[in-house]
Design a protein around this motif. Structure first.
Motif, PDB file in Angstrom:
ATOM      1  N   TYR A  25       6.800  11.588  26.110  1.00  0.00           N
ATOM      2  CA  TYR A  25       8.002  11.706  26.887  1.00  0.00           C
ATOM      3  C   TYR A  25       9.124  11.670  26.004  1.00  0.00           C
ATOM      4  O   TYR A  25      10.265  12.311  25.998  1.00  0.00           O
ATOM      5  CB  TYR A  25       8.199  10.202  28.085  1.00  0.00           C
ATOM      6  N   GLU A  58      11.647  14.905  25.324  1.00  0.00           N
ATOM      7  CA  GLU A  58      13.221  14.570  25.383  1.00  0.00           C
ATOM      8  C   GLU A  58      13.913  15.384  24.146  1.00  0.00           C
ATOM      9  O   GLU A  58      14.872  15.795  24.170  1.00  0.00           O
ATOM     10  CB  GLU A  58      13.465  13.418  25.702  1.00  0.00           C
ATOM     11  N   PRO A 111      17.516  15.653  30.350  1.00  0.00           N
ATOM     12  CA  PRO A 111      17.148  14.491  29.541  1.00  0.00           C
ATOM     13  C   PRO A 111      18.262  13.887  28.609  1.00  0.00           C
ATOM     14  O   PRO A 111      19.318  14.594  28.401  1.00  0.00           O
ATOM     15  CB  PRO A 111      16.286  15.320  28.571  1.00  0.00           C
TER      16      PRO A 111
END
Length: 297
Positions: free
Chosen positions: A41, A45, A142
């Protein structure tokens, strides 16, 4: 013209003791949120924000983290032979190009500031981002991408900020606000884990930073601060009053503290419900569970 932010530091040297016994053999950053490890993750991002160079500050026992980003020829060949092209594409998305990732060892656990300082030679004289993988942020755009876009306007140093209740302020670095401009605030002070009742605002620093290389010079001079560690907050605080300045950015999104078991479970439910392939089953289970609990009361 302002230098683009193309380098990011990922401090991943922590032992993850709150997740023992799982973290006895598995680095916390490899623990899966639904079907992707926490570190994925963070990497996704960073990529969305235009980061090209990824610097991991690690410690002993993090070999699985390094292996995760490597190619897996045997697994790829098996998937190819079985015609599982969708899984092959997912697998390929986790691979990193040779030279894109660097690993630095933090030999002593001396805090976040020290971890960032360990990467100073790879940063050089450029602005850089810091991402703490424990902080997982669900957002349409993001979080770091939001910050990079705001940074292009103001430069200097920027920290992600979110409002917290006064009872939780002593767990965070808290901003002392000079001027509130909506999504952005200019900062006149930062207090690391203030004693209850002494917090200067309710704006807490969250694990996303865009920093001037001057912060690394400040870290060179800092002795241990709160908790006997070298605090990144202290080095950023020294930038206040310079022509670079420090800004807090109120990001749009929901932050989950995946450094805690409760936060990790909440994130699992939230990310599970956001997935089309899982939503119906999970929502049905949770609805039934709540109905059963209510009936039992």
């Amino acid at each position: 013209m302002r230098n683009k932010v193309t380098k990011a530091i990922f401090p991943v040297a922590g032992l993850g003791t709150r997740f023992l016994p799982a973290t006895k053999s598995v680095p916390k950053e490899i623990m899966t949120l639904v079907d992707r490890p926490l570190i994925q993750y963070a990497i996704d991002e960073a990529r969305a924000a235009g980061i090209k160079e990824f610097i991991f500050v690690t410690s002993r026992g993090k070999g699985a983290l390094e292996d995760y980003f490597d190619h897996s020829p045997q697994l790829e060949n098996e998937l190819r032979k079985k015609g599982k092209d969708d899984l092959l594409e997912i697998l390929k998305s986790t691979n990193m190009d040779s030279g894109a990732i660097a690993y630095m060892r933090q030999h002593k656990a001396l805090g976040l500031g020290h971890a960032v300082w360990c990467a100073r030679r790879l940063i050089g004289n450029e602005p850089f981002a810091v991402i703490l993988p424990d902080d997982v942020i669900a957002a349409e755009k993001p979080c770091l991408q939001q910050m990079v876009e705001a940074y292009e306007d103001v430069g200097g140093n920027m920290v992600a900020a979110m409002e917290v209740p006064p009872s939780k302020a002593s767990s965070y670095g808290i901003l002392d606000v000079k001027e509130d401009m909506g999504s952005m605030v200019s900062v006149k002070g930062m207090v690391e884990k203030p004693a209850p009742g002494t917090e200067p605002s309710n704006l807490a620093v969250i694990g996303r930073y865009i920093l001037s290389p001057h912060v690394l010079k400040n870290l060179n001079k800092i002795k241990s601060g709160a908790g006997g560690e070298i605090q990144l907050t202290d080095a950023i605080d020294q930038e206040i009053g310079t022509d670079r300045g420090v800004y807090g950015y109120r990001f749009r999104g929901q932050r989950f503290d995946c450094g805690s078991k409760s936060g990790f479970l909440q994130a699992t439910v939230a990310f599970g419900l956001s997935r089309e392939d899982l939503r119906d089953d999970l929502h049905g289970y949770l609805t039934d569970l709540m109905a059963t609990e209510k009936a039992a009361q």
